[in-house]
Design a protein around this motif. Structure first.
Motif, short mmCIF file in Angstrom:
data_model
loop_
_atom_site.label_atom_id
_atom_site.label_comp_id
_atom_site.label_asym_id
_atom_site.label_seq_id
_atom_site.Cartn_x
_atom_site.Cartn_y
_atom_site.Cartn_z
N ASP A 143 38.75 5.15 -21.96
CA ASP A 143 38.65 6.60 -21.85
C ASP A 143 38.72 7.28 -23.21
O ASP A 143 38.29 8.44 -23.35
N ARG A 179 33.59 7.80 -26.05
CA ARG A 179 32.45 8.34 -25.30
C ARG A 179 31.49 7.18 -25.05
O ARG A 179 30.94 6.63 -26.01
N LEU A 180 31.31 6.82 -23.79
CA LEU A 180 30.55 5.61 -23.47
C LEU A 180 29.23 5.90 -22.76
O LEU A 180 28.49 4.96 -22.43
N GLU A 181 28.92 7.17 -22.55
CA GLU A 181 27.68 7.49 -21.87
C GLU A 181 26.48 7.08 -22.73
O GLU A 181 26.58 7.02 -23.96
N ALA A 182 25.37 6.84 -22.08
CA ALA A 182 24.18 6.35 -22.79
C ALA A 182 23.75 7.34 -23.89
O ALA A 182 23.38 6.93 -25.00
N GLU A 183 23.81 8.65 -23.61
CA GLU A 183 23.40 9.64 -24.60
C GLU A 183 24.32 9.61 -25.83
O GLU A 183 23.86 9.71 -26.97
N ALA A 184 25.63 9.45 -25.56
CA ALA A 184 26.59 9.42 -26.66
C ALA A 184 26.37 8.18 -27.53
O ALA A 184 26.45 8.26 -28.77
N GLU A 186 23.55 6.55 -27.94
CA GLU A 186 22.29 6.72 -28.68
C GLU A 186 22.50 7.66 -29.86
O GLU A 186 21.99 7.43 -30.97
N ALA A 230 25.99 -1.23 -23.70
CA ALA A 230 25.54 -0.25 -22.71
C ALA A 230 26.24 -0.42 -21.35
O ALA A 230 26.17 0.46 -20.50
N ALA A 286 30.39 1.66 -19.86
CA ALA A 286 30.66 2.78 -18.94
C ALA A 286 30.82 2.27 -17.51
O ALA A 286 31.73 2.69 -16.79
N ARG A 329 34.10 0.51 -17.09
CA ARG A 329 35.21 1.47 -16.97
C ARG A 329 35.33 2.00 -15.55
O ARG A 329 36.44 2.09 -15.00
N GLU A 330 34.21 2.33 -14.92
CA GLU A 330 34.25 2.87 -13.57
C GLU A 330 34.72 1.82 -12.56
O GLU A 330 35.40 2.14 -11.59
#
Length: 557
Positions: free
Chosen positions: A197, A200-205, A207, A319, A322, A325-326
């Motif tokens: 947490d 930032r593990l989102e794909a956009e972050a 990239e 990739a 995320a 983590r979920e």
């Protein structure tokens, strides 16, 4: 209902094609002619183990085929659909047994195992006779018949639903128990989630981070490249591109009056000048936005290193962090409520157990009442079938393991005493095949119309009886034939006369080869066969008259 039976190179039958109809069909013939071959054929077709001895001498294989109509066999049709072996409203069973003992089987033209043949065959044909082929010797079948006799469908459904619910709750509870103390696992999950947490593990972050790192790592080269490009455009390193384009546009403007086609070229050159000016402005903005910042580069590299360490730790690509983590969060949420869920499951299981006990007690009470009625009905029929003084009882014993059973709280055993003075014993231990067959007949008649199997076969049901008792046996079979298809192998004319249809098995010897033939008899043929059964070697006019009288009396009912 059985509609057709085909035999080829089966025992002493080289070839036979038999058509069957509803009601009672009798099979008769001289001793040793092979009357029971039709019963044997149905046994092999419904899952009996292969025996090379049934292959006709000199043949490579025996082939057996039976065709059934399923409008009176809903359970068989349902089984076929569940196993994806259905083919309309009919069913064909085929079995090939080789002389070396091997065998193959097909259901509706598709390869099948012996287990499948037996499962389906048990829903199509019920054979009463010798011990190993007696369906009613199975205690599960006995309990099912008792429930059918007592019409316990609704009570049994309630018991089954309560048992199913208890089993599902118990399985889930056991799964929670197997997890043991979850405190350590929860602490570990909380630590892992805290690490994940924090990033930032989102794909956009990810990239955006990669692009920022590449830009900072190559900042020096970018600044130098942008500077050189601006110098060339502005003319610091030779003629200015913008000035040259302006001059070219001026020259073309003067010439365009003499050559209209140059107007289009002039427009393109002027557009190129505008684009070069915009390019120069863009280069200036990019150059001004670049900054050689070693600390910023170090921070970006540290963050990338942390992310790669996490990916290696959790054994996923960058990739995939995320999603990991979920997944951990979902597990944490599930375990966090494990204690509360376990308490809820325990309460639900206790309630389901109580529901099952109430339903099973009600079903058990109904079963005891039905057991008395069935016992009395069968005992009365046994007396009519030549076993006067015989007893029939349905014993119900409580199950001892305490677990809710879908079949209720007791098991069933049919107890029989065929002779006066003898204590009742389990039906599966009755020694006499003839008595066993007659007892089975009594049970089927007592439970008339309640058995779901559409075709019933009785092999030598009249062994050891004669006279009036034989006629009663025939009448009971004919009565049963009004509700189910009945096939009966018999040597008594009193029984044979009661049939709606009649097959005769005969044997002939040609050289060193023995053949059996099976023929459907018409009215005249039936009279001759009954006369043979009545009169032995010499068939007189009186014997034929007696045979005709037997037929007439049977039809009058």
């Amino acid at each position: 209902m059985l509609v057709h039976l085909s035999l080829r190179d089966f025992a002493v039958v080289s070839r036979a094609e038999l058509a069957f109809g509803p009601g009672m069909t009798v099979v008769s013939g001289e001793t040793g002619a092979g009357k029971s071959l039709l019963v044997d054929a149905l046994m092999w077709l419904t899952g009996a183990r292969a025996d090379a001895g049934i292959v006709r001498h000199g043949a490579e294989r025996a082939e057996l085929t039976a065709e059934f109509r399923l409008d009176d066999a809903p359970e068989a049709l349902s089984w076929l659909r569940e196993n994806e072996l259905d083919d309309g409203e009919g069913c064909q069973l085929r079995r090939v047994i080789r002389a070396d003992g091997g065998s193959r089987a097909w259901i509706n033209g598709r390869p099948a195992t012996l287990g499948q043949l037996a499962e389906l065959g048990g829903r199509l044909v019920e054979i009463h006779g010798q011990h190993e082929h007696q369906a009613l010797l199975d205690r599960g079948q006995q309990l099912a018949l008792l429930d059918a006799f007592g019409r316990h469908e609704a009570l049994l459904a309630t018991v089954q639903e309560a048992a199913r619910r208890w089993s599902a709750l118990e399985r889930e509870r056991q799964q929670l128990d197997q997890a043991g103390d979850v405190a350590d696992r929860l602490a570990w999950l909380e630590h892992q989630l805290a690490e994940l947490d924090a990033e930032r593990l989102e794909a956009e972050a990810l990239e955006e981070l990669g692009a920022a790192h590449r830009r900072q790592a190559n900042a020096a080269g970018l600044l130098e490249g942008c500077g050189h490009a601006l110098a060339r455009l502005a003319g610091d390193e030779g003629p200015s591109v913008a000035r040259l384009l302006h001059q070219v546009a001026a020259d073309l403007g003067r010439l365009a009056g003499d050559e209209p086609r140059l107007a289009e070229v002039l427009a393109l050159v002027e557009s190129a000048g505008i684009q070069v000016a915009e390019a120069a402005s863009g280069l200036e903005r990019v150059r001004d936005g670049l900054d050689l910042d070693p600390e910023r580069l170090r921070a970006l590299e540290d963050r990338l290193a942390r992310l790669h360490d996490l990916a290696r730790k959790h054994r996923v690509p960058l990739a995939g962090l995320a999603a990991r983590r979920e997944a951990l969060r979902a597990e944490h949420q599930g375990l966090a409520g494990a204690g509360e869920r376990a308490e809820h499951l325990a309460r639900e299981a206790t309630a389901a157990m109580a529901d099952w006990r109430r339903a099973a007690a009600e079903l058990g009470k109904a079963r005891h009442k039905a057991a008395e009625a069935l016992g009395a009905a069968v005992a009365s029929l046994m007396a009519e079938l030549g076993m006067a003084g015989g007893r029939f009882e349905v014993a119900l014993e409580p199950l001892e393991d305490g677990r809710p059973s879908p079949q209720g709280g007791e098991r069933c055993e049919f107890l029989v005493s065929a002779n006066p003075g003898q204590p009742p014993r389990p039906m599966r231990k009755v020694a006499s095949g003839g008595e066993l067959a007659r007892i089975s007949l009594a049970i089927e008649v007592a439970a008339l119309g309640l058995d779901s199997v559409p075709t019933m076969v009785f092999d030598e049901v009249d062994t050891g009886i004669g006279g009036a008792v034989a006629e009663v046996v025939g009448q009971k079979l004919r009565t049963l034939g009004a509700e189910r298809q009945v096939l009966c192998v018999t040597h008594l004319p009193q029984v044979a006369a009661q049939g709606h249809h009649h097959f005769q098995v005969s044997k002939s010897v040609a050289g060193d080869s023995t053949h059996s033939q099976v023929a459907a008899l018409d009215e005249a043929g039936r009279i001759e066969e009954l006369a043979r059964m009545l009169g032995g070697v010499e068939i007189t006019r009186e014997v034929r008259a007696n045979a005709k009288q037997l037929l007439s009396r049977a039809r009058r009912g």
